[in-house]
Design a protein around this motif. Structure first.
Motif, PDB file in Angstrom:
ATOM      1  N   GLY A 172    -125.694 -28.310  17.365  1.00  8.88           N
ATOM      2  CA  GLY A 172    -125.877 -28.622  18.874  1.00  8.88           C
ATOM      3  C   GLY A 172    -126.655 -29.708  19.220  1.00  8.88           C
ATOM      4  N   VAL A 173    -126.332 -29.992  20.178  1.00 13.76           N
ATOM      5  CA  VAL A 173    -127.217 -31.225  20.845  1.00 13.76           C
ATOM      6  C   VAL A 173    -127.922 -31.163  21.881  1.00 13.76           C
ATOM      7  N   ASP A 174    -128.941 -31.731  22.371  1.00 12.70           N
ATOM      8  CA  ASP A 174    -129.868 -31.886  23.389  1.00 12.70           C
ATOM      9  C   ASP A 174    -129.980 -33.296  23.734  1.00 12.70           C
ATOM     10  N   TYR A 175    -129.592 -33.294  25.106  1.00 15.47           N
ATOM     11  CA  TYR A 175    -129.692 -34.829  25.761  1.00 15.47           C
ATOM     12  C   TYR A 175    -130.165 -34.564  27.312  1.00 15.47           C
ATOM     13  N   SER A 176    -130.785 -35.783  27.705  1.00 12.60           N
ATOM     14  CA  SER A 176    -131.331 -35.632  28.917  1.00 12.60           C
ATOM     15  C   SER A 176    -130.408 -36.075  30.075  1.00 12.60           C
ATOM     16  N   GLN A 177    -129.446 -36.946  29.637  1.00  6.62           N
ATOM     17  CA  GLN A 177    -128.598 -37.312  30.939  1.00  6.62           C
ATOM     18  C   GLN A 177    -127.280 -38.045  30.282  1.00  6.62           C
ATOM     19  N   GLY A 178    -126.271 -38.075  30.945  1.00  5.08           N
ATOM     20  CA  GLY A 178    -124.943 -38.638  30.542  1.00  5.08           C
ATOM     21  C   GLY A 178    -124.476 -37.899  29.294  1.00  5.08           C
ATOM     22  N   TYR A 179    -123.226 -37.878  29.175  1.00  2.00           N
ATOM     23  CA  TYR A 179    -122.566 -37.046  28.218  1.00  2.00           C
ATOM     24  C   TYR A 179    -121.198 -37.564  28.046  1.00  2.00           C
ATOM     25  N   ASP A 180    -120.783 -37.447  27.030  1.00  2.00           N
ATOM     26  CA  ASP A 180    -119.325 -37.750  26.513  1.00  2.00           C
ATOM     27  C   ASP A 180    -118.753 -36.562  25.712  1.00  2.00           C
ATOM     28  N   ILE A 181    -117.928 -35.908  26.331  1.00  2.00           N
ATOM     29  CA  ILE A 181    -117.477 -34.641  25.553  1.00  2.00           C
ATOM     30  C   ILE A 181    -116.831 -35.060  24.439  1.00  2.00           C
ATOM     31  N   ASN A 182    -116.049 -36.019  24.346  1.00  2.00           N
ATOM     32  CA  ASN A 182    -115.215 -36.427  23.256  1.00  2.00           C
ATOM     33  C   ASN A 182    -116.120 -36.737  21.830  1.00  2.00           C
ATOM     34  N   SER A 183    -117.168 -37.542  22.345  1.00  7.62           N
ATOM     35  CA  SER A 183    -118.178 -37.743  21.304  1.00  7.62           C
ATOM     36  C   SER A 183    -119.058 -36.499  20.735  1.00  7.62           C
ATOM     37  N   LEU A 184    -119.378 -35.716  21.750  1.00  4.51           N
ATOM     38  CA  LEU A 184    -119.953 -34.436  21.477  1.00  4.51           C
ATOM     39  C   LEU A 184    -119.221 -33.422  20.352  1.00  4.51           C
ATOM     40  N   SER A 206    -142.244 -35.234  41.847  1.00  8.32           N
ATOM     41  CA  SER A 206    -142.533 -36.559  41.470  1.00  8.32           C
ATOM     42  C   SER A 206    -141.803 -37.288  40.288  1.00  8.32           C
ATOM     43  N   LEU A 207    -141.119 -36.503  39.519  1.00 12.12           N
ATOM     44  CA  LEU A 207    -140.069 -37.129  38.809  1.00 12.12           C
ATOM     45  C   LEU A 207    -138.619 -36.908  39.229  1.00 12.12           C
ATOM     46  N   PRO A 208    -137.805 -38.169  38.697  1.00  8.74           N
ATOM     47  CA  PRO A 208    -136.206 -38.079  38.787  1.00  8.74           C
ATOM     48  C   PRO A 208    -135.683 -36.600  38.298  1.00  8.74           C
ATOM     49  N   GLN A 209    -134.528 -36.302  38.997  1.00  9.88           N
ATOM     50  CA  GLN A 209    -134.080 -34.997  38.678  1.00  9.88           C
ATOM     51  C   GLN A 209    -132.838 -35.088  37.916  1.00  9.88           C
ATOM     52  N   ASP A 210    -132.557 -36.510  37.281  1.00  7.76           N
ATOM     53  CA  ASP A 210    -131.328 -36.632  36.828  1.00  7.76           C
ATOM     54  C   ASP A 210    -131.102 -36.183  35.177  1.00  7.76           C
ATOM     55  N   LYS A 211    -132.082 -35.575  34.852  1.00  8.71           N
ATOM     56  CA  LYS A 211    -132.109 -34.955  33.546  1.00  8.71           C
ATOM     57  C   LYS A 211    -131.553 -33.227  33.822  1.00  8.71           C
ATOM     58  N   ILE A 212    -131.641 -32.776  34.873  1.00  9.04           N
ATOM     59  CA  ILE A 212    -131.176 -31.516  35.116  1.00  9.04           C
ATOM     60  C   ILE A 212    -129.564 -31.243  35.316  1.00  9.04           C
ATOM     61  N   ILE A 213    -128.898 -30.338  34.402  1.00  9.34           N
ATOM     62  CA  ILE A 213    -127.718 -30.147  34.335  1.00  9.34           C
ATOM     63  C   ILE A 213    -127.256 -29.613  35.739  1.00  9.34           C
ATOM     64  N   VAL A 214    -126.148 -30.076  36.059  1.00  2.53           N
ATOM     65  CA  VAL A 214    -125.490 -29.995  37.417  1.00  2.53           C
ATOM     66  C   VAL A 214    -123.927 -28.915  37.143  1.00  2.53           C
ATOM     67  N   TYR A 215    -123.443 -28.307  38.207  1.00  2.53           N
ATOM     68  CA  TYR A 215    -122.402 -27.524  37.856  1.00  2.53           C
ATOM     69  C   TYR A 215    -121.084 -28.420  37.375  1.00  2.53           C
ATOM     70  N   GLU A 237    -121.102 -30.858  35.537  1.00  2.84           N
ATOM     71  CA  GLU A 237    -121.335 -30.881  34.084  1.00  2.84           C
ATOM     72  C   GLU A 237    -121.058 -29.960  33.271  1.00  2.84           C
ATOM     73  N   ALA A 238    -121.711 -28.795  33.684  1.00  2.00           N
ATOM     74  CA  ALA A 238    -121.582 -27.388  33.095  1.00  2.00           C
ATOM     75  C   ALA A 238    -119.937 -26.950  32.929  1.00  2.00           C
ATOM     76  N   TYR A 239    -119.382 -27.316  34.074  1.00  2.00           N
ATOM     77  CA  TYR A 239    -117.750 -26.786  33.953  1.00  2.00           C
ATOM     78  C   TYR A 239    -116.916 -27.691  33.021  1.00  2.00           C
ATOM     79  N   ASP A 240    -117.285 -29.038  33.096  1.00  2.00           N
ATOM     80  CA  ASP A 240    -116.733 -29.893  32.027  1.00  2.00           C
ATOM     81  C   ASP A 240    -116.975 -29.331  30.499  1.00  2.00           C
ATOM     82  N   LEU A 241    -118.502 -29.128  30.214  1.00  2.00           N
ATOM     83  CA  LEU A 241    -118.754 -28.571  28.819  1.00  2.00           C
ATOM     84  C   LEU A 241    -117.998 -27.281  28.635  1.00  2.00           C
ATOM     85  N   LEU A 242    -118.123 -26.228  29.661  1.00  2.00           N
ATOM     86  CA  LEU A 242    -117.595 -25.115  29.161  1.00  2.00           C
ATOM     87  C   LEU A 242    -116.096 -25.112  28.808  1.00  2.00           C
TER      88      LEU A 242
END
Length: 121
Positions: A6-18, A36-45, A47-52
């Motif tokens: 598996g892989v843990d990443y904070s932002q940006g994804y390329d399903i083909n590479s994964l 106080s922190l950017p929220q771009d490392k949080i998964i959004v729906y 992205e989850a849809y693409d991954l699943l």
């Protein structure tokens, strides 16, 4: 038990590479870390849809604030009872968010506890 890559990443994804790298699951943050922190490392729906849809499972990681677990955090007023209640609230919130993005009920949800300490706690 076999190792599952598996892989843990904070932002940006390329399903083909994964998938080319052999990933069977991804570990992503759910919730929010701090206003106080950017929220771009949080998964959004989306992205989850693409991954699943690509056949990748989602394992979630919850972190609310960096010092959430510390009883010395002023949020808890140094109360173990309040700290316990906060942990219960986090568990309920994490499970709800994990489920809402399509995370399977059998997947683990990790809780980050990474706060600075002076060693007294």
């Amino acid at each position: 038990m076999a190792n599952v890559p598996g892989v843990d990443y904070s932002q940006g994804y390329d399903i083909n590479s994964l998938k080319a790298g052999g990933a069977k699951f991804v570990c992503r943050y759910v919730g929010f870390t701090s206003m106080s922190l950017p929220q771009d490392k949080i998964i959004v729906y989306s992205e989850a849809y693409d991954l699943l849809n690509a056949g990748l499972f989602i394992v979630s990681n919850w972190e609310w604030t960096a010092d959430r677990a510390s009883v010395n955090n002023t949020f808890y007023n140094k109360s173990h009872t309040a700290a316990y209640a906060g942990g219960v609230a986090d568990a309920v919130g994490a499970a709800s968010l994990h489920s809402s993005i399509g995370g399977p009920s059998t997947a683990p949800i990790y809780f980050s506890i990474d706060y600075s300490t002076d060693g007294s706690d």
